[in-house]
Write an enzyme that holds these catalytic residues in place. Structure first.
Site: not given
Ligand code: AMP
Length: 279
Positions: A37, A149, A153, A186
């Site tokens: 993030h 990742k 989406q 997460s």
């Molecule tokens: P989330 O909180 O899991 O919904 O993720 C929020 C954003 O962070 C989304 O666009 C995810 O694709 C991105 N994200 C989550 N994990 C990673 C990661 N390891 N590397 C890069 N982006 C990430």
């Protein structure tokens, strides 16, 4: 950094920024922030005058109530991270604020949303489209940042942007990994120490498959990845698909795509991990 909890405060701040001619970058998240993030927010910080990050565990994209219930929530630590990066506004609304009434919209997301995560998690992408379209309408950003990742989406969000006619740039950002290769997530905190120790086998199998891709058919490579991952106790591959990086449609022959991507979902115990790799 200002913490905003209402749509009204958010739209006021955004209208103010727009009226001054400032560019706005949005990073939507569900919190429990990690370096993945953080990398999105840093990129948004470089590209824009104003950075907004949202922290909202969106109930409409969870098709599993247990997953929603156990999703990690760490608001205080999240705020410290966002502050340190120089995020201007953290938007942390309640469910009632985002959904004052139930969102009954059904998006015609088409083929990109029918395969893989779309097939395994019915309603998931419609929920993502609901919340992201609401955020786009509230913030009206110039750019929005998403991690590769969640590769599928990004394609779904591009489709939603097209359907809704939003005038903004979607900026895909590379996957951040732990030193042992595990994609940051997460959900990783829910792994037991033993599961955490074997989880890097996912990325290892994907990397090995790229190294041998030249000598194998698509089908052989898919078998290789599934067998390699499933050889680990406590790991079960839900799917491994090699798809075209734009259409998300599975390919049967390497000639069918100029940008093939292998997308995997693995249950490690009861924790569902996703990852992908470009061929
Ligand atoms: P989330 O909180 O899991 O919904 O993720 C929020 C954003 O962070 C989304 O666009 C995810 O694709 C991105 N994200 C989550 N994990 C990673 C990661 N390891 N590397 C890069 N982006 C990430």
């Amino acid at each position: 950094m200002k913490v905003l909890r209402t749509v009204r405060e958010l739209t006021e701040a955004m209208n103010d920024a727009r009226s001054k001619g400032l560019t706005i970058g949005l990073v939507p998240t569900m919190g429990a922030l990690h370096q993945g993030h953080v990398s999105l927010m840093k990129r948004a910080r470089i590209d824009n005058d104003v950075v907004v990050a949202s922290v909202f565990v969106n109930p409409t994209q969870f098709n599993n109530p247990e997953d929603l219930r156990t999703y990690p929530r760490t608001e205080e630590a999240d705020c410290e991270k966002m502050e340190a990066i120089g995020v201007d506004y953290a938007f942390i609304p309640s469910v009632e604020e985002v959904y004052p009434e139930p969102d009954t919209r059904v998006f015609d997301l088409g083929p990109v949303a029918e395969v893989m995560e779309g097939a395994m998690r019915p309603g998931h992408f419609n929920g993502v489209a609901q919340v992201v379209s609401k955020l786009f309408r509230m913030v009206n950003p110039h750019r929005a940042y998403f991690g590769e990742k969640d590769f599928q989406q990004i394609a779904v969000i591009r489709r939603m942007v097209e359907l809704e006619g939003f005038d903004l740039e979607i900026v895909p950002c590379p996957i951040l990994r732990e030193e042992d290769g595990l994609a940051m997530s997460s959900r990783n905190v829910r792994l037991t120490p033993e599961q955490r120790a074997i989880a890097p086998a996912i990325h290892r199998a994907l990397s090995e498959s790229v190294a041998i891709a030249g000598e194998k058919s698509v089908e052989e490579l898919k078998d290789f990845v599934v067998k390699t991952i499933d050889a680990n106790p406590q790991m079960r591959t839900e799917y491994y698909e090699i798809v075209d990086g734009k259409t998300m449609q599975p390919i049967r022959d390497w000639k069918e795509s100029e940008c093939p991507v292998g997308c995997v979902t693995v249950y490690c115990g009861d924790v569902r991990l996703i990852d992908n790799i470009k061929y």
